[in-house]
Motif scaffolding. Structure first.
Motif, PDB file in Angstrom:
ATOM      1  N   ALA A  51      51.970-100.350 -43.585  1.00 11.08           N
ATOM      2  CA  ALA A  51      52.553 -99.395 -44.525  1.00 11.08           C
ATOM      3  C   ALA A  51      52.072 -99.665 -45.947  1.00 11.08           C
ATOM      4  O   ALA A  51      51.738 -98.725 -46.686  1.00 11.08           O
ATOM      5  CB  ALA A  51      54.076 -99.466 -44.455  1.00 11.08           C
ATOM      6  N   LEU A  52      52.029-100.938 -46.340  1.00  7.91           N
ATOM      7  CA  LEU A  52      51.593-101.263 -47.694  1.00  7.91           C
ATOM      8  C   LEU A  52      50.127-100.895 -47.895  1.00  7.91           C
ATOM      9  O   LEU A  52      49.743-100.345 -48.939  1.00  7.91           O
ATOM     10  CB  LEU A  52      51.806-102.756 -47.962  1.00  7.91           C
ATOM     11  CG  LEU A  52      51.676-103.220 -49.416  1.00  7.91           C
ATOM     12  CD1 LEU A  52      52.695-102.519 -50.312  1.00  7.91           C
ATOM     13  CD2 LEU A  52      51.853-104.735 -49.517  1.00  7.91           C
ATOM     14  N   ALA A 256      60.619 -96.867 -53.887  1.00  9.02           N
ATOM     15  CA  ALA A 256      61.132 -96.949 -52.519  1.00  9.02           C
ATOM     16  C   ALA A 256      60.875 -98.323 -51.901  1.00  9.02           C
ATOM     17  O   ALA A 256      61.731 -98.882 -51.205  1.00  9.02           O
ATOM     18  CB  ALA A 256      60.494 -95.859 -51.656  1.00  9.02           C
ATOM     19  N   ALA A 257      59.697 -98.875 -52.146  1.00 12.96           N
ATOM     20  CA  ALA A 257      59.369-100.194 -51.622  1.00 12.96           C
ATOM     21  C   ALA A 257      60.273-101.258 -52.237  1.00 12.96           C
ATOM     22  O   ALA A 257      60.704-102.195 -51.544  1.00 12.96           O
ATOM     23  CB  ALA A 257      57.903-100.519 -51.903  1.00 12.96           C
ATOM     24  N   LEU A 296      64.484-102.954 -42.464  1.00 16.64           N
ATOM     25  CA  LEU A 296      64.919-102.404 -43.746  1.00 16.64           C
ATOM     26  C   LEU A 296      63.777-102.435 -44.763  1.00 16.64           C
ATOM     27  O   LEU A 296      63.540-101.463 -45.496  1.00 16.64           O
ATOM     28  CB  LEU A 296      66.121-103.189 -44.273  1.00 16.64           C
ATOM     29  CG  LEU A 296      67.432-102.981 -43.506  1.00 16.64           C
ATOM     30  CD1 LEU A 296      68.465-104.023 -43.925  1.00 16.64           C
ATOM     31  CD2 LEU A 296      67.968-101.573 -43.732  1.00 16.64           C
ATOM     32  N   LEU A 297      63.060-103.548 -44.808  1.00 18.39           N
ATOM     33  CA  LEU A 297      61.913-103.644 -45.703  1.00 18.39           C
ATOM     34  C   LEU A 297      60.826-102.664 -45.288  1.00 18.39           C
ATOM     35  O   LEU A 297      60.223-101.980 -46.136  1.00 18.39           O
ATOM     36  CB  LEU A 297      61.366-105.069 -45.711  1.00 18.39           C
ATOM     37  CG  LEU A 297      60.093-105.318 -46.524  1.00 18.39           C
ATOM     38  CD1 LEU A 297      60.264-104.881 -47.977  1.00 18.39           C
ATOM     39  CD2 LEU A 297      59.681-106.782 -46.447  1.00 18.39           C
ATOM     40  N   VAL A 303      58.376 -95.271 -46.679  1.00 16.16           N
ATOM     41  CA  VAL A 303      58.658 -94.177 -47.609  1.00 16.16           C
ATOM     42  C   VAL A 303      57.705 -94.224 -48.797  1.00 16.16           C
ATOM     43  O   VAL A 303      57.184 -93.198 -49.239  1.00 16.16           O
ATOM     44  CB  VAL A 303      60.130 -94.231 -48.078  1.00 16.16           C
ATOM     45  CG1 VAL A 303      60.377 -93.218 -49.193  1.00 16.16           C
ATOM     46  CG2 VAL A 303      61.078 -93.972 -46.913  1.00 16.16           C
ATOM     47  N   ASP A 304      57.458 -95.413 -49.297  1.00 23.50           N
ATOM     48  CA  ASP A 304      56.513 -95.584 -50.410  1.00 23.50           C
ATOM     49  C   ASP A 304      55.133 -95.087 -50.045  1.00 23.50           C
ATOM     50  O   ASP A 304      54.477 -94.391 -50.834  1.00 23.50           O
ATOM     51  CB  ASP A 304      56.460 -97.063 -50.811  1.00 23.50           C
ATOM     52  CG  ASP A 304      55.402 -97.334 -51.860  1.00 23.50           C
ATOM     53  OD1 ASP A 304      55.547 -96.843 -52.989  1.00 23.50           O
ATOM     54  OD2 ASP A 304      54.420 -98.037 -51.536  1.00 23.50           O
ATOM     55  N   ALA A 305      54.658 -95.426 -48.847  1.00 25.62           N
ATOM     56  CA  ALA A 305      53.325 -94.995 -48.402  1.00 25.62           C
ATOM     57  C   ALA A 305      53.240 -93.481 -48.323  1.00 25.62           C
ATOM     58  O   ALA A 305      52.248 -92.880 -48.758  1.00 25.62           O
ATOM     59  CB  ALA A 305      53.005 -95.627 -47.048  1.00 25.62           C
TER      60      ALA A 305
END
Length: 310
Positions: A51-52, A256-257, A296-297, A303-305
Motif C-alpha cells: 500500500a505504501l 489517512a496513513a 488498522l495500520l 486509503v492513503d494510496a
C-alpha cells in the motif's frame, strides 16, 4: 506412523479438528493452518509495504492483485517455515507441555513426510513469487537464509526474536520490490519498524513457554526481560511506531496513513496495559490481537494510496 491425530494443546476446536480429513490433519497442523495468526502477522508487513509503495507510485491498478498474491504467499510460506521449525525442534517440542502433541514429536508423521510437505509448500510459494518482477523474485529468495537459521537461534542467543523479526518483516521490503522494482528508504524504515513490532509481540507469545524454556535451556527475550517485560515492550513498540512514522514521512504519506498509525499505536499501548506475563492464556490473546493492530495500520495506508492515486 501412529494413526493418532489428537490436536496440539493450543489448537483445539478449529476447522482442522472438525472438518478436515483425518489423514490431512497432521500436515495441516504441521503447517499451522489450524492456527493462522502467524500467517496473518507475516502478511501484515507485506500489505503495509504494498500500500505504501502504491501511494509512492500514485498507482493502485496492480494493488488488488498484489494483495491477493501476498495473501497466498504468506500463508503458504509460513506453513513451510513452521514445518522446517518443527523438523529442527522436534526433540525440544517433545519436552514442552504446549508443543509435545505437535505432529512430529507425537509421531503422527515422519520427518521424511514432513520434509516432502515442506517442499510442496515451498513450490507453491515459488509459483507465487514467479508472478513478480526479477528484482522481487531475488529479494524474496534472499529471505530464505534467515528462515533457515531462525530455529537454531533460541539455542545460542537470548535474542532469537530479532531473527524472527528479520524474517517476518521481510514483506516490508517486498511491497516496494514488487511495485517499484527497488527498495527505497521508506521500505527500509518500515522494515526496521516492523522488526521492533515483531520482537515485541513475540516476546509476549514466548511468555507462554518461559518456565518450560528455562527447564530445557531454550533462550528468549521473554526469559531475558522477565519482570521488565512491560518496560521493554514500551521501548520496542515506541520504536516501531517512530520508525513506521519515519517511513510515512519519507514516502510523503497523507493524513489517512497517519490516522492508521495513530490507531495502531493506541492498540499497542492497550496491549502493554492489559498484559500479565503470568497469565499464559492472556498472553496468547494479546499476541493474537496484533493481527487487528496490523489491519488498522493497513487500512490507513490503503486509503492513503487510493487518495494519492486519484
Amino acid at each position: 506412523m501412529s494413526e493418532v491425530t489428537a490436536p496440539v494443546a493450543d489448537a483445539t476446536g478449529n476447522w482442522v479438528d472438525t472438518h478436515a480429513p483425518s489423514w490431512a490433519r497432521p500436515y495441516l497442523r504441521l503447517s499451522r493452518f489450524d492456527r493462522p495468526i502467524g500467517s496473518w502477522l507475516l502478511l501484515m508487513p507485506c500489505w503495509w509495504s504494498a500500500a505504501l509503495a502504491a501511494g509512492v507510485a500514485r498507482d493502485v491498478s496492480q494493488l488488488p492483485l498484489t494483495i491477493v498474491l501476498f495473501f497466498i504467499g504468506a500463508f503458504v510460506m509460513r506453513g513451510a517455515g513452521c514445518a522446517w521449525n518443527d523438523i529442527t525442534d522436534r526433540d525440544l517440542d517433545a519436552r514442552v507441555e504446549r508443543t509435545r502433541s505437535r505432529p512430529l514429536p507425537a509421531g503422527q508423521i515422519s520427518v521424511a513426510q514432513a520434509l516432502a510437505f515442506l517442499v510442496l509448500l515451498a513450490l507453491i510459494g515459488l509459483a507465487v513469487l514467479l508472478q513478480f518482477n526479477r528484482f522481487a523474485i531475488l529479494t524474496g529468495i534472499a529471505s530464505l537464509a534467515i528462515v533457515a537459521i531462525y530455529p537454531f537461534m533460541k539455542r545460542i542467543t537470548w535474542w532469537p526474536q530479532v531473527v524472527l523479526g528479520l524474517a517476518f518483516s521481510w514483506g516490508a521490503l517486498m511491497g516496494f520490490a514488487v511495485t517499484l522494482g527497488r527498495i527505497d528508504p521508506p521500505a527500509l524504515a518500515l522494515y526496521a519498524g516492523s522488526i521492533a513490532w515483531v520482537i515485541g509481540y513475540d516476546t509476549i507469545y514466548a511468555h507462554q513457554d518461559a518456565e518450560d524454556d528455562a527447564l530445557i535451556g531454550v533462550k528468549s527475550t521473554a526469559r531475558l526481560f522477565g519482570a521488565r517485560t512491560h518496560r521493554a515492550l514500551a521501548v520496542l513498540y515506541a520504536l516501531a511506531v517512530m520508525l513506521i512514522g519515519a517511513a510515512l514521512v519519507l514516502a510523503g504519506a497523507r493524513w489517512a496513513a497517519w490516522i492508521g498509525l495513530a490507531v495502531f499505536a493506541v492498540h499497542l499501548v492497550w496491549q502493554i496495559k492489559q498484559l500479565d506475563i503470568a497469565d499464559g492464556a492472556l498472553c496468547l490473546r494479546i499476541f493474537k490481537s496484533n493481527r487487528d493492530a496490523g489491519l488498522l495500520l493497513f487500512a490507513g495506508l490503503l486509503v492513503d494510496a487510493v487518495m494519492r492515486a486519484a
